[in-house]
Scaffold this motif. Structure first.
Motif, mmCIF file in Angstrom:
data_model
loop_
_atom_site.group_PDB
_atom_site.id
_atom_site.type_symbol
_atom_site.label_atom_id
_atom_site.label_comp_id
_atom_site.label_asym_id
_atom_site.label_seq_id
_atom_site.Cartn_x
_atom_site.Cartn_y
_atom_site.Cartn_z
ATOM 1 N N ARG A 1 -39.847 -48.230 55.809
ATOM 2 C CA ARG A 1 -39.747 -46.885 55.250
ATOM 3 C C ARG A 1 -39.844 -46.935 53.724
ATOM 4 O O ARG A 1 -39.377 -47.887 53.111
ATOM 5 N N LEU A 2 -40.445 -45.914 53.156
ATOM 6 C CA LEU A 2 -40.393 -45.706 51.711
ATOM 7 C C LEU A 2 -39.543 -44.460 51.509
ATOM 8 O O LEU A 2 -40.046 -43.344 51.462
ATOM 9 N N ASP A 3 -38.236 -44.671 51.434
ATOM 10 C CA ASP A 3 -37.281 -43.575 51.405
ATOM 11 C C ASP A 3 -36.397 -43.736 50.173
ATOM 12 O O ASP A 3 -35.427 -44.494 50.197
ATOM 13 N N PRO A 4 -36.723 -43.069 49.069
ATOM 14 C CA PRO A 4 -35.967 -43.269 47.835
ATOM 15 C C PRO A 4 -34.481 -42.985 48.001
ATOM 16 O O PRO A 4 -34.074 -42.087 48.736
ATOM 17 N N ASP A 5 -33.687 -43.768 47.302
ATOM 18 C CA ASP A 5 -32.243 -43.570 47.286
ATOM 19 C C ASP A 5 -31.945 -42.158 46.781
ATOM 20 O O ASP A 5 -32.540 -41.693 45.813
ATOM 21 N N PRO A 6 -31.008 -41.455 47.427
ATOM 22 C CA PRO A 6 -30.685 -40.091 46.975
ATOM 23 C C PRO A 6 -30.316 -40.009 45.497
ATOM 24 O O PRO A 6 -30.582 -38.991 44.838
ATOM 25 N N ALA A 7 -29.744 -41.083 44.964
ATOM 26 C CA ALA A 7 -29.308 -41.062 43.569
ATOM 27 C C ALA A 7 -30.473 -40.985 42.591
ATOM 28 O O ALA A 7 -30.291 -40.577 41.437
ATOM 29 N N VAL A 8 -31.673 -41.386 43.008
ATOM 30 C CA VAL A 8 -32.805 -41.377 42.075
ATOM 31 C C VAL A 8 -33.852 -40.308 42.408
ATOM 32 O O VAL A 8 -34.820 -40.148 41.670
ATOM 33 N N ARG A 9 -33.658 -39.586 43.485
ATOM 34 C CA ARG A 9 -34.655 -38.575 43.855
ATOM 35 C C ARG A 9 -34.810 -37.505 42.779
ATOM 36 O O ARG A 9 -35.912 -37.012 42.534
ATOM 37 N N GLN B 1 -44.878 -57.258 36.120
ATOM 38 C CA GLN B 1 -43.564 -57.873 36.013
ATOM 39 C C GLN B 1 -42.455 -57.071 36.675
ATOM 40 O O GLN B 1 -41.465 -57.643 37.129
ATOM 41 N N HIS B 2 -42.606 -55.749 36.744
ATOM 42 C CA HIS B 2 -41.455 -54.936 37.121
ATOM 43 C C HIS B 2 -41.668 -53.984 38.293
ATOM 44 O O HIS B 2 -40.681 -53.472 38.824
ATOM 45 N N TRP B 3 -42.888 -53.715 38.720
ATOM 46 C CA TRP B 3 -43.118 -52.720 39.761
ATOM 47 C C TRP B 3 -42.396 -53.057 41.065
ATOM 48 O O TRP B 3 -41.674 -52.229 41.621
ATOM 49 N N ARG B 4 -42.581 -54.262 41.582
ATOM 50 C CA ARG B 4 -41.993 -54.587 42.877
ATOM 51 C C ARG B 4 -40.464 -54.577 42.818
ATOM 52 O O ARG B 4 -39.801 -54.188 43.772
ATOM 53 N N ARG C 1 -35.406 -51.403 44.011
ATOM 54 C CA ARG C 1 -34.237 -50.676 43.520
ATOM 55 C C ARG C 1 -34.281 -49.206 43.963
ATOM 56 O O ARG C 1 -33.250 -48.603 44.248
ATOM 57 N N VAL C 2 -35.464 -48.638 43.995
ATOM 58 C CA VAL C 2 -35.613 -47.227 44.330
ATOM 59 C C VAL C 2 -35.543 -46.983 45.833
ATOM 60 O O VAL C 2 -34.940 -46.008 46.291
ATOM 61 N N ALA C 3 -36.153 -47.864 46.605
ATOM 62 C CA ALA C 3 -36.338 -47.577 48.037
ATOM 63 C C ALA C 3 -35.904 -48.714 48.949
ATOM 64 O O ALA C 3 -36.350 -48.787 50.100
ATOM 65 N N GLY C 4 -35.047 -49.611 48.481
ATOM 66 C CA GLY C 4 -34.623 -50.708 49.331
ATOM 67 C C GLY C 4 -35.751 -51.701 49.542
ATOM 68 O O GLY C 4 -36.534 -51.966 48.634
ATOM 69 N N ASP C 5 -35.869 -52.237 50.735
ATOM 70 C CA ASP C 5 -36.904 -53.220 51.050
ATOM 71 C C ASP C 5 -37.835 -52.636 52.102
ATOM 72 O O ASP C 5 -37.603 -52.805 53.305
ATOM 73 N N PRO C 6 -38.909 -51.945 51.713
ATOM 74 C CA PRO C 6 -39.799 -51.321 52.691
ATOM 75 C C PRO C 6 -40.394 -52.310 53.692
ATOM 76 O O PRO C 6 -40.658 -51.941 54.836
ATOM 77 N N ALA C 7 -40.598 -53.570 53.266
ATOM 78 C CA ALA C 7 -41.180 -54.564 54.174
ATOM 79 C C ALA C 7 -40.252 -54.869 55.341
ATOM 80 O O ALA C 7 -40.696 -55.322 56.391
ATOM 81 N N THR C 8 -38.967 -54.613 55.173
ATOM 82 C CA THR C 8 -37.991 -54.831 56.237
ATOM 83 C C THR C 8 -37.674 -53.546 56.985
ATOM 84 O O THR C 8 -37.618 -53.522 58.213
ATOM 85 N N THR C 9 -37.482 -52.469 56.251
ATOM 86 C CA THR C 9 -37.069 -51.212 56.873
ATOM 87 C C THR C 9 -38.226 -50.429 57.478
ATOM 88 O O THR C 9 -38.030 -49.599 58.371
#
Length: 337
Positions: A209-217, A191-194, A199-207
């Motif tokens: 990249r799997l690059d976590p937001d600095p605020a959550v690193r 229910q919640h992983w995707r 929320r953590v890394a934007g939209d990897p399918a578009t970008t």
């Protein structure tokens, strides 16, 4: 006229050589940078099975080495236990199903020399459905996209017009931290992983990249440490393994757990106790207590070294904030605590 024709023929030959050279360079560049970890981020293969309740939530993970050998694995959101290894079921947090060779040529990704394992990712009942959907189940895919040494995206189509499978190249430890950030909480992956991933890394399918937001690193660093401690505290493999003809039982594989130099595998009862105490403190803070309150709970029974959790102040603050701030928790996990 004859000289003009010869000139045109020569020009066309040069153009052909240039195009051929450029094509070779492009093909070599793709193959050269194929090595690495590739995470599935499409909604074509496995999310429909999660939604239907047919399988546990899991993500396809393609690991390719520098020689073109690959492993097709399923990244799980559960921690394997020694008892599961003994009965021949789940024995890894990224169960390997198939291995073989992979290559990129002429705009196609091809798999060959496949060897299947006897392991299952979600029990014998659903194993056939899962194996039928993994990427190597089809020998040839049309490939779109590009890869560099560190990042990349592959859009793979079974045929023209088909919905693409999408894989993003990921840093192994970044993926481990992102996964740990999710598994640290008791919520449904299906229910919640995707949503959490977005929320953590934007939209990897578009970008790509799997690059976590600095605020959550900082939070992810703390979660990774908690995951490592949990894996080190797991009971060792003992007894006989039924799936291996009664030989010594295998130890569970923790491929998705980041190694922390400050936390070696415990060799003594004192070292195991230290892990137990750190686990209690981390869990109490996760549930909303302050670090001070959580530490006071175990201080009488602990040595100073036992409560010296190897986390920087930023990571400590982030771990506590997620435990105490319901709004932050909901924004991160798409779920109310």
């Amino acid at each position: 006229m004859h000289r003009v024709s010869k000139f045109l023929l020569g020009l066309l030959a040069c153009v052909g050589l240039l195009l051929s050279s450029a094509s070779s360079r492009a093909e070599f560049r793709g193959a050269d940078h194929l090595a690495g970890w590739w995470l599935s981020v499409d909604t074509v293969a496995f999310p429909p099975l999660w939604d239907a309740g047919m399988i546990l939530a899991m993500e396809e993970l393609l690991i390719i080495d520098g020689q073109g050998r690959f492993q097709s694995r399923m990244m799980m959101f559960t921690t394997p236990e020694a008892s599961q290894c003994r009965d021949g079921s789940l024995c890894s947090d990224a169960q390997m199903l198939v291995q073989g060779s992979v290559a990129v040529s002429g705009g196609a990704l091809t798999f060959s020399g496949l060897t299947s394992t006897s392991l299952t990712a979600d029990g014998a009942e659903t194993d056939r459905d899962i194996r039928a959907r993994i990427l190597p189940a089809r020998a040839r895919w049309q490939v779109e996209g590009e890869a560099t040494a560190g990042t990349g995206i592959m859009r793979l189509r079974s045929e023209a017009g088909a919905a693409p499978r999408i894989f993003v190249k990921v840093d192994p430890d970044v993926l481990r931290r992102v996964r740990s950030g999710f598994t640290a909480q008791i919520i449904s992956p299906a229910q919640h992983w995707r949503c959490y991933l977005g929320r953590v890394a934007g939209d990897p399918a578009t970008t790509g990249r799997l690059d976590p937001d600095p605020a959550v690193r900082a939070y992810l660093r703390a979660a990774s440490l908690a995951q490592t401690i949990a894996s080190l505290r797991a009971p060792p493999a003992t007894g006989q393994d039924a799936s291996r003809g009664g030989t010594q039982a295998r130890a569970p594989e923790h491929l998705m757990v980041e190694a922390h130099p400050a936390l070696p595998a415990p060799a003594t009862a004192v070292e195991r106790r230290r892990l137990d105490i750190m686990s209690v403190i981390l869990e109490q803070v996760r549930q909303g207590r302050t670090w001070e309150a959580a530490t006071d709970m175990v201080r009488r029974a602990a040595r100073p070294a036992d409560i010296a959790i190897p986390l920087d102040e930023e990571a400590r603050a982030a771990w506590q904030a997620v435990g105490q701030d319901a709004g932050l928790y909901e924004r991160l996990f798409c779920h109310r605590p």
